[in-house]
Each structure stands twice: as C-alpha cells, then as structure tokens.
Scaffold this motif. Structure first.
Motif, PDB file in Angstrom:
ATOM      1  N   LEU A   1      11.639  -5.844 -17.391  1.00  0.00           N
ATOM      2  CA  LEU A   1      11.563  -5.363 -16.025  1.00  0.00           C
ATOM      3  C   LEU A   1      11.341  -6.830 -15.532  1.00  0.00           C
ATOM      4  CD1 LEU A   1       7.928  -3.843 -16.681  1.00  0.00           C
ATOM      5  CD2 LEU A   1      10.166  -2.809 -16.054  1.00  0.00           C
ATOM      6  N   TYR A   2      11.839  -6.570 -13.861  1.00  0.00           N
ATOM      7  CA  TYR A   2      11.911  -7.369 -13.102  1.00  0.00           C
ATOM      8  C   TYR A   2      11.201  -7.076 -11.611  1.00  0.00           C
ATOM      9  CZ  TYR A   2      13.563  -9.920  -8.584  1.00  0.00           C
ATOM     10  OH  TYR A   2      13.840 -11.080  -8.295  1.00  0.00           O
ATOM     11  N   ILE A   3      10.711  -8.179 -10.867  1.00  0.00           N
ATOM     12  CA  ILE A   3       9.442  -7.771  -9.678  1.00  0.00           C
ATOM     13  C   ILE A   3      10.318  -7.787  -9.029  1.00  0.00           C
ATOM     14  CG2 ILE A   3       7.422  -7.126  -9.051  1.00  0.00           C
ATOM     15  CD1 ILE A   3       5.919  -7.193 -11.517  1.00  0.00           C
ATOM     16  N   GLY A   4      10.230  -7.433  -7.952  1.00  0.00           N
ATOM     17  CA  GLY A   4      11.155  -7.656  -6.375  1.00  0.00           C
ATOM     18  C   GLY A   4      10.250  -7.936  -5.361  1.00  0.00           C
ATOM     19  N   ILE A   5      10.448  -8.602  -4.180  1.00  0.00           N
ATOM     20  CA  ILE A   5      10.396  -8.287  -2.519  1.00  0.00           C
ATOM     21  C   ILE A   5      11.441  -8.266  -1.718  1.00  0.00           C
ATOM     22  CG2 ILE A   5       9.396 -10.625  -2.585  1.00  0.00           C
ATOM     23  CD1 ILE A   5       7.543  -9.561  -0.360  1.00  0.00           C
ATOM     24  N   THR A   6      11.029  -7.979  -1.127  1.00  0.00           N
ATOM     25  CA  THR A   6      12.415  -7.381  -0.440  1.00  0.00           C
ATOM     26  C   THR A   6      12.804  -6.401   1.208  1.00  0.00           C
ATOM     27  OG1 THR A   6      15.195  -6.867  -0.112  1.00  0.00           O
ATOM     28  CG2 THR A   6      13.400  -5.441  -0.943  1.00  0.00           C
ATOM     29  N   GLY A   7      13.324  -6.942   2.117  1.00  0.00           N
ATOM     30  CA  GLY A   7      12.927  -6.007   3.713  1.00  0.00           C
ATOM     31  C   GLY A   7      14.360  -5.078   3.988  1.00  0.00           C
ATOM     32  N   ASN A   8      14.501  -5.078   2.924  1.00  0.00           N
ATOM     33  CA  ASN A   8      16.458  -4.044   2.751  1.00  0.00           C
ATOM     34  C   ASN A   8      16.227  -3.295   1.411  1.00  0.00           C
ATOM     35  OD1 ASN A   8      18.587  -1.895   2.850  1.00  0.00           O
ATOM     36  ND2 ASN A   8      18.860  -3.752   4.265  1.00  0.00           N
ATOM     37  N   LEU A   9      15.450  -2.204   0.595  1.00  0.00           N
ATOM     38  CA  LEU A   9      15.345  -1.851  -0.466  1.00  0.00           C
ATOM     39  C   LEU A   9      16.469  -1.278  -1.070  1.00  0.00           C
ATOM     40  CD1 LEU A   9      14.040  -1.524  -2.992  1.00  0.00           C
ATOM     41  CD2 LEU A   9      12.594   0.130  -1.977  1.00  0.00           C
ATOM     42  N   LYS A  10      17.506  -0.427  -0.703  1.00  0.00           N
ATOM     43  CA  LYS A  10      18.919   0.195  -0.185  1.00  0.00           C
ATOM     44  C   LYS A  10      19.937  -0.924  -1.394  1.00  0.00           C
ATOM     45  CE  LYS A  10      21.105   4.069  -0.869  1.00  0.00           C
ATOM     46  NZ  LYS A  10      21.372   5.493  -0.281  1.00  0.00           N
ATOM     47  N   PHE A  11      19.762  -1.995   0.290  1.00  0.00           N
ATOM     48  CA  PHE A  11      20.912  -3.181  -0.282  1.00  0.00           C
ATOM     49  C   PHE A  11      20.505  -4.138  -1.393  1.00  0.00           C
ATOM     50  CE2 PHE A  11      22.597  -6.569   1.046  1.00  0.00           C
ATOM     51  CZ  PHE A  11      23.712  -7.417   1.257  1.00  0.00           C
ATOM     52  N   ARG A  12      18.763  -4.651  -1.733  1.00  0.00           N
ATOM     53  CA  ARG A  12      18.721  -5.617  -2.548  1.00  0.00           C
ATOM     54  C   ARG A  12      19.152  -4.698  -4.001  1.00  0.00           C
ATOM     55  NH1 ARG A  12      19.742  -9.722  -4.740  1.00  0.00           N
ATOM     56  NH2 ARG A  12      17.630 -10.303  -5.928  1.00  0.00           N
ATOM     57  N   VAL A  13      18.295  -3.677  -4.360  1.00  0.00           N
ATOM     58  CA  VAL A  13      18.675  -2.908  -5.374  1.00  0.00           C
ATOM     59  C   VAL A  13      20.348  -2.611  -5.680  1.00  0.00           C
ATOM     60  CG1 VAL A  13      18.458  -0.197  -6.704  1.00  0.00           C
ATOM     61  CG2 VAL A  13      16.748  -1.587  -5.700  1.00  0.00           C
TER      62      VAL A  13
ATOM     63  N   HIS B   1       6.354   0.867  -0.028  1.00  0.00           N
ATOM     64  CA  HIS B   1       6.269   0.157   1.089  1.00  0.00           C
ATOM     65  C   HIS B   1       5.366  -0.519   1.606  1.00  0.00           C
ATOM     66  CE1 HIS B   1      10.275   1.073   1.659  1.00  0.00           C
ATOM     67  NE2 HIS B   1      10.276   2.568   1.411  1.00  0.00           N
ATOM     68  N   HIS B   2       5.240  -1.801   1.942  1.00  0.00           N
ATOM     69  CA  HIS B   2       4.218  -2.168   3.457  1.00  0.00           C
ATOM     70  C   HIS B   2       4.418  -1.801   4.583  1.00  0.00           C
ATOM     71  CE1 HIS B   2       2.286  -3.422  -0.944  1.00  0.00           C
ATOM     72  NE2 HIS B   2       3.202  -3.355  -1.677  1.00  0.00           N
ATOM     73  N   ALA B   3       3.445  -2.784   5.024  1.00  0.00           N
ATOM     74  CA  ALA B   3       3.193  -2.422   6.641  1.00  0.00           C
ATOM     75  C   ALA B   3       3.749  -4.004   7.392  1.00  0.00           C
ATOM     76  CB  ALA B   3       2.170  -2.266   6.837  1.00  0.00           C
ATOM     77  N   ASP B   4       3.511  -4.684   6.612  1.00  0.00           N
ATOM     78  CA  ASP B   4       4.734  -6.254   6.235  1.00  0.00           C
ATOM     79  C   ASP B   4       5.178  -7.137   5.903  1.00  0.00           C
ATOM     80  OD1 ASP B   4       2.076  -7.446   5.989  1.00  0.00           O
ATOM     81  OD2 ASP B   4       1.610  -6.767   8.053  1.00  0.00           O
ATOM     82  N   PHE B   5       5.147  -8.691   5.767  1.00  0.00           N
ATOM     83  CA  PHE B   5       5.250  -8.839   5.189  1.00  0.00           C
ATOM     84  C   PHE B   5       4.062  -9.522   4.525  1.00  0.00           C
ATOM     85  CE2 PHE B   5       9.887  -8.212   6.302  1.00  0.00           C
ATOM     86  CZ  PHE B   5      10.642  -8.443   4.624  1.00  0.00           C
ATOM     87  N   PRO B   6       3.455 -10.137   4.715  1.00  0.00           N
ATOM     88  CA  PRO B   6       2.269 -10.529   4.041  1.00  0.00           C
ATOM     89  C   PRO B   6       1.641  -9.854   2.845  1.00  0.00           C
ATOM     90  CG  PRO B   6       1.912 -10.873   6.459  1.00  0.00           C
ATOM     91  CD  PRO B   6       3.352 -10.523   6.070  1.00  0.00           C
ATOM     92  N   ALA B   7       1.593  -8.513   3.399  1.00  0.00           N
ATOM     93  CA  ALA B   7       1.056  -7.681   2.466  1.00  0.00           C
ATOM     94  C   ALA B   7       1.496  -7.513   1.150  1.00  0.00           C
ATOM     95  CB  ALA B   7       0.605  -6.271   3.284  1.00  0.00           C
ATOM     96  N   ALA B   8       2.879  -6.880   1.197  1.00  0.00           N
ATOM     97  CA  ALA B   8       4.163  -7.252   0.448  1.00  0.00           C
ATOM     98  C   ALA B   8       3.667  -8.339  -0.257  1.00  0.00           C
ATOM     99  CB  ALA B   8       5.601  -6.995   1.243  1.00  0.00           C
ATOM    100  N   ILE B   9       3.972  -9.475   0.034  1.00  0.00           N
ATOM    101  CA  ILE B   9       3.966 -10.525  -1.192  1.00  0.00           C
ATOM    102  C   ILE B   9       2.507 -10.751  -1.618  1.00  0.00           C
ATOM    103  CG2 ILE B   9       3.128 -12.971  -0.680  1.00  0.00           C
ATOM    104  CD1 ILE B   9       5.376 -13.095   1.380  1.00  0.00           C
TER     105      ILE B   9
END
Length: 98
Positions: free
Chosen positions: A19-31, A56-64
């Motif tokens: 498994l790999y866990i990640g964070i991104t602002g453009n999920l389709k491109f990152r995948v 999906h998250h509302a903002d990057f701090p929440a995603a992080i």
C-alpha cells in the motif's frame, strides 16, 4: 490552470499487496503518474499502480491532517477502510472526473 482539489489516496500493488498513501491537488494526474511509473521512488519500486481508495478535502491543511492520521493506522485498519469503501477493490482511476 485547473482548480486544485486536495485529496488523500491509497494505491495498491495487488489485492492485499503493498500500500502507498499520498496527497495531491490533482488526483487523476497524480495517479496517472504512478500508473506510468514516472518519478521513480516507492511506487515504481514496488509496482504500486492501482487506486483503491481516495477522499477529497476542502483544503490542503485538512488533507495533510488526514494523510498523517491515515499513515499512523495499522495495516489491518487501512485494509478495512479500503474494503468498506471499495469491497471489490476495483481500480478507481477510470472513474475519476477530469
């Protein structure tokens, strides 16, 4: 430029594989990058190419925050999360919106 939508995601090498866990602002491109083996690193080394869960998250701090919490979970909890949201563990990449 496309609007960024923060997301936390889990990729897998195979059913019950690595498994790999990640964070991104453009999920389709990152995948897509993971699937093509671009950038090297962990996902390329372990052939992790299947998107099996995302949120999906509302903002990057929440995603992080979400990513950090998820990384602390046991493997069993992560597998349960995936199986609850995606019981057949089908590839989710094809279902992402542009």
């Amino acid at each position: 430029m496309a609007q960024r939508q923060p997301a936390v995601y889990i990729m897998a090498s195979a059913e019950r594989g690595t498994l790999y866990i990640g964070i991104t602002g453009n999920l389709k491109f990152r995948v897509w990058q993971h699937r093509e083996g671009l950038g090297g690193g962990f996902t390329k080394r372990y052939d992790v190419k299947r998107l099996v869960w995302f949120e999906h998250h509302a903002d990057f701090p929440a995603a992080i925050t979400g990513e950090k919490q998820l990384k602390k979970w046991t493997r069993a909890w992560k597998l349960q999360l995936i199986e609850t949201a995606n019981p057949t563990r089908h590839e989710l990449w094809e279902h992402l919106q542009d």
